[in-house]
Write an enzyme that holds these catalytic residues in place. Structure first.
Site, PDB file in Angstrom:
ATOM      1  N   THR A  42       0.861  -1.176   0.000  1.00 46.96           N
ATOM      2  CA  THR A  42       0.000   0.000   0.000  1.00 46.96           C
ATOM      3  C   THR A  42       0.894   1.222   0.000  1.00 46.96           C
ATOM      4  O   THR A  42       2.124   1.102  -0.160  1.00 46.96           O
ATOM      5  CB  THR A  42      -1.024  -0.066   1.156  1.00 46.96           C
ATOM      6  OG1 THR A  42      -1.934   1.024   1.014  1.00 46.96           O
ATOM      7  CG2 THR A  42      -0.378  -0.017   2.525  1.00 46.96           C
ATOM      8  N   LYS A  45       3.255   0.951  -4.051  1.00 42.73           N
ATOM      9  CA  LYS A  45       2.599   0.209  -5.152  1.00 42.73           C
ATOM     10  C   LYS A  45       3.338   0.328  -6.490  1.00 42.73           C
ATOM     11  O   LYS A  45       3.271  -0.582  -7.308  1.00 42.73           O
ATOM     12  CB  LYS A  45       1.150   0.682  -5.329  1.00 42.73           C
ATOM     13  CG  LYS A  45       0.226   0.224  -4.206  1.00 42.73           C
ATOM     14  CD  LYS A  45      -1.223   0.608  -4.513  1.00 42.73           C
ATOM     15  CE  LYS A  45      -2.136   0.281  -3.361  1.00 42.73           C
ATOM     16  NZ  LYS A  45      -3.555   0.540  -3.660  1.00 42.73           N
ATOM     17  N   ASP A  82      -6.957  -4.190  -7.271  1.00 45.80           N
ATOM     18  CA  ASP A  82      -7.926  -3.108  -7.016  1.00 45.80           C
ATOM     19  C   ASP A  82      -8.972  -3.015  -8.135  1.00 45.80           C
ATOM     20  O   ASP A  82     -10.176  -3.016  -7.879  1.00 45.80           O
ATOM     21  CB  ASP A  82      -7.209  -1.754  -6.898  1.00 45.80           C
ATOM     22  CG  ASP A  82      -6.504  -1.584  -5.558  1.00 45.80           C
ATOM     23  OD1 ASP A  82      -6.898  -2.255  -4.581  1.00 45.80           O
ATOM     24  OD2 ASP A  82      -5.564  -0.775  -5.489  1.00 45.80           O
ATOM     25  N   GLY A 114     -11.530  11.291 -10.276  1.00 49.82           N
ATOM     26  CA  GLY A 114     -10.281  10.941  -9.594  1.00 49.82           C
ATOM     27  C   GLY A 114      -9.283  10.378 -10.598  1.00 49.82           C
ATOM     28  O   GLY A 114      -9.680   9.803 -11.628  1.00 49.82           O
ATOM     29  N   GLY A 122      -6.008   9.115  -9.143  1.00 55.47           N
ATOM     30  CA  GLY A 122      -4.946   8.544  -8.312  1.00 55.47           C
ATOM     31  C   GLY A 122      -4.802   7.050  -8.578  1.00 55.47           C
ATOM     32  O   GLY A 122      -5.247   6.536  -9.626  1.00 55.47           O
ATOM     33  N   GLY A 131     -17.859   0.861  -1.857  1.00 53.60           N
ATOM     34  CA  GLY A 131     -16.438   0.525  -1.821  1.00 53.60           C
ATOM     35  C   GLY A 131     -16.115  -0.638  -0.893  1.00 53.60           C
ATOM     36  O   GLY A 131     -15.009  -1.192  -0.961  1.00 53.60           O
TER      37      GLY A 131
HETATM   38  P1  NDP Z   1      -4.396   8.796  -4.346  1.00 54.71           P
HETATM   39  O1  NDP Z   1      -3.787   9.648  -3.279  1.00 54.71           O
HETATM   40  O2  NDP Z   1      -3.531   8.096  -5.335  1.00 54.71           O
HETATM   41  O3  NDP Z   1      -5.436   9.706  -5.200  1.00 54.71           O
HETATM   42  C1  NDP Z   1      -6.356  10.544  -4.529  1.00 54.71           C
HETATM   43  C2  NDP Z   1      -7.348  11.099  -5.542  1.00 54.71           C
HETATM   44  O4  NDP Z   1      -8.343  11.841  -4.819  1.00 54.71           O
HETATM   45  C3  NDP Z   1      -6.745  12.074  -6.549  1.00 54.71           C
HETATM   46  O5  NDP Z   1      -7.435  11.980  -7.763  1.00 54.71           O
HETATM   47  C4  NDP Z   1      -7.006  13.433  -5.875  1.00 54.71           C
HETATM   48  O6  NDP Z   1      -7.028  14.508  -6.765  1.00 54.71           O
HETATM   49  C5  NDP Z   1      -8.383  13.190  -5.310  1.00 54.71           C
HETATM   50  N1  NDP Z   1      -8.726  14.087  -4.211  1.00 54.71           N
HETATM   51  C6  NDP Z   1      -8.237  14.046  -2.948  1.00 54.71           C
HETATM   52  N2  NDP Z   1      -8.811  15.013  -2.202  1.00 54.71           N
HETATM   53  C7  NDP Z   1      -9.675  15.678  -3.029  1.00 54.71           C
HETATM   54  C8  NDP Z   1     -10.565  16.774  -2.852  1.00 54.71           C
HETATM   55  N3  NDP Z   1     -10.690  17.390  -1.671  1.00 54.71           N
HETATM   56  N4  NDP Z   1     -11.322  17.159  -3.902  1.00 54.71           N
HETATM   57  C9  NDP Z   1     -11.210  16.540  -5.098  1.00 54.71           C
HETATM   58  N5  NDP Z   1     -10.385  15.490  -5.338  1.00 54.71           N
HETATM   59  C10 NDP Z   1      -9.625  15.071  -4.306  1.00 54.71           C
HETATM   60  O7  NDP Z   1      -5.326   7.764  -3.584  1.00 54.71           O
HETATM   61  P2  NDP Z   1      -5.881   6.342  -4.110  1.00 54.71           P
HETATM   62  O8  NDP Z   1      -6.332   6.512  -5.504  1.00 54.71           O
HETATM   63  O9  NDP Z   1      -4.908   5.294  -3.788  1.00 54.71           O
HETATM   64  O10 NDP Z   1      -7.130   6.134  -3.155  1.00 54.71           O
HETATM   65  C11 NDP Z   1      -8.328   6.890  -3.332  1.00 54.71           C
HETATM   66  C12 NDP Z   1      -9.391   6.324  -2.410  1.00 54.71           C
HETATM   67  O11 NDP Z   1      -9.694   5.002  -2.847  1.00 54.71           O
HETATM   68  C13 NDP Z   1      -8.953   6.210  -0.943  1.00 54.71           C
HETATM   69  O12 NDP Z   1      -9.959   6.741  -0.130  1.00 54.71           O
HETATM   70  C14 NDP Z   1      -8.847   4.705  -0.699  1.00 54.71           C
HETATM   71  O13 NDP Z   1      -9.258   4.377   0.595  1.00 54.71           O
HETATM   72  C15 NDP Z   1      -9.810   4.155  -1.730  1.00 54.71           C
HETATM   73  N6  NDP Z   1      -9.492   2.800  -2.153  1.00 54.71           N
HETATM   74  C16 NDP Z   1     -10.449   1.854  -2.007  1.00 54.71           C
HETATM   75  C17 NDP Z   1     -10.204   0.571  -2.386  1.00 54.71           C
HETATM   76  C18 NDP Z   1     -11.267  -0.454  -2.184  1.00 54.71           C
HETATM   77  O14 NDP Z   1     -10.971  -1.643  -2.374  1.00 54.71           O
HETATM   78  N7  NDP Z   1     -12.484  -0.070  -1.848  1.00 54.71           N
HETATM   79  C19 NDP Z   1      -8.924   0.152  -2.982  1.00 54.71           C
HETATM   80  C20 NDP Z   1      -7.985   1.247  -3.131  1.00 54.71           C
HETATM   81  C21 NDP Z   1      -8.276   2.523  -2.724  1.00 54.71           C
HETATM   82  P3  NDP Z   1      -5.675  15.301  -7.150  1.00 54.71           P
HETATM   83  O15 NDP Z   1      -4.991  14.449  -8.177  1.00 54.71           O
HETATM   84  O16 NDP Z   1      -6.157  16.597  -7.680  1.00 54.71           O
HETATM   85  O17 NDP Z   1      -4.870  15.431  -5.889  1.00 54.71           O
END
Ligand code: NDP
Length: 286
Positions: free
Chosen positions: A68, A72, A108, A133, A135, A251
């Site tokens: 994690t 990754k 994922d 999103g 990320g 989720g």
């Molecule tokens: P990352 O840090 O890689 O990406 C975060 C994303 O959220 C980016 O696109 C970011 O935008 C956006 N973001 C964060 N804060 C804000 C905000 N206030 N307003 C708008 N956009 C925002 O995280 P991950 O992709 O690894 O994880 C994202 C979520 O997915 C987490 O909450 C995690 O718990 C969940 N998850 C769930 C899984 C499941 O099996 N259910 C598996 C993996 C993850 P920007 O690029 O502009 O910063």
């Protein structure tokens, strides 16, 4: 074999990692499946120590490991092979130790796909998708949706450049057409959208009132609306969608399905998903 002898160790490397709930889910799975010599360890590994930690997977004979934040992507250089999808995603969250050879997979996006097919009853083939999103979670989901035949994927993100990079990845690695857009206040979801995925971290505990700033009146009962947030799973985003008649997928199901894929890769046994889901509900108090 002595009662307390552990011959099968798996776990997770992360930093910070103390709050990671996977141990609860996988240990519940081991118990339900009668795998009494298996243990899942939550291990805090700094970014600089990942290489030595991956060596330890080999020489201690771990059956595998989850990765994690922040490992990754960094883990790729320590692997012997990886799945085609993991290669296209460019990130691995599950490693299997096959007699000293380390195989990487990304569960994922596959967990998400299982959920949308089995729980929502939707085949993403030929569907138009919007993902909020860009990320790590969005990356895995978008590539897997592309590989599953989604026709068009629009990636909407606060930081436009990241959406553009992901759209370029999806277009070049899958047959889906991908486009990028900036997540501006009141963003309108196009009418023709079949599947909408909330893949930002907004709404994750303790930010339980947080929700993406989109035009919720653009959601409709023809859409399947998904959220990656597992805790709490009944997010304000999904409640808005449900209120407009959309089919919803939370989720928590994605978390269980992605864990179940890793469980099967490590143990060779079908994961007891019911016991795993119940353990997470108990852990999250829902
Ligand atoms: P990352 O840090 O890689 O990406 C975060 C994303 O959220 C980016 O696109 C970011 O935008 C956006 N973001 C964060 N804060 C804000 C905000 N206030 N307003 C708008 N956009 C925002 O995280 P991950 O992709 O690894 O994880 C994202 C979520 O997915 C987490 O909450 C995690 O718990 C969940 N998850 C769930 C899984 C499941 O099996 N259910 C598996 C993996 C993850 P920007 O690029 O502009 O910063």
């Amino acid at each position: 074999m002595a009662k307390n002898y552990l011959d099968s160790i798996v776990g997770v490397f992360g930093h910070p990692v103390a709050e990671n709930p996977t141990v609860v889910m996988i240990e519940a799975g081991f118990k339900a499946a009668g795998l009494q010599n298996w243990r899942y360890l939550t291990l805090d590994v700094n970014a600089d120590d990942l290489g030595r930690a991956m060596d330890a997977v080999r020489f201690l004979g771990f059956k595998g490991i989850n990765l994690t934040i922040p490992h990754k992507v960094a883990v790729l250089k320590y692997l012997d092979e990886m799945s085609e999808a993991a290669e296209k995603i460019g990130a691995v969250n599950t490693v299997v130790n096959r007699d000293g050879r380390l195989f990487g997979e990304n569960t994922d996006g596959k967990g998400f796909l299982t959920g949308i097919k089995e729980d929502a009853g939707i085949d993403p083939a030929d569907k138009k998708v919007v993902v909020i999103g860009a990320g790590g979670a969005a990356r895995a989901i978008c590539v897997e949706l592309g590989l599953a035949g989604a026709s068009h994927i629009t990636i909407v993100n606060r930081t436009l450049q990241k959406a553009e990079d992901l759209a370029e990845r999806v277009s070049s690695k899958t047959k889906a057409d991908a486009a990028a857009a900036e997540l501006v206040s009141g963003f309108t979801i196009p009418d023709e959208t079949d599947i909408l995925v909330q893949a930002t971290s907004v709404g994750l505990y303790p930010d339980i009132e947080g929700k993406a700033d989109i035009n919720y009146n653009s959601l409709s009962d023809t859409m399947t609306v998904c959220d990656v947030i597992p805790n709490p799973p009944n997010t304000p985003f999904l409640r808005e969608a449900e209120g407009r008649g959309a089919k919803v997928l939370d989720g928590l199901s994605m978390l269980v399905y992605q864990g179940a894929i890793g469980f099967k890769l490590w143990t060779g046994i079908d994961a007891p998903k019911g016991a795993m889901k119940k353990s997470l509900k108990d852990e999250f108090g829902i």
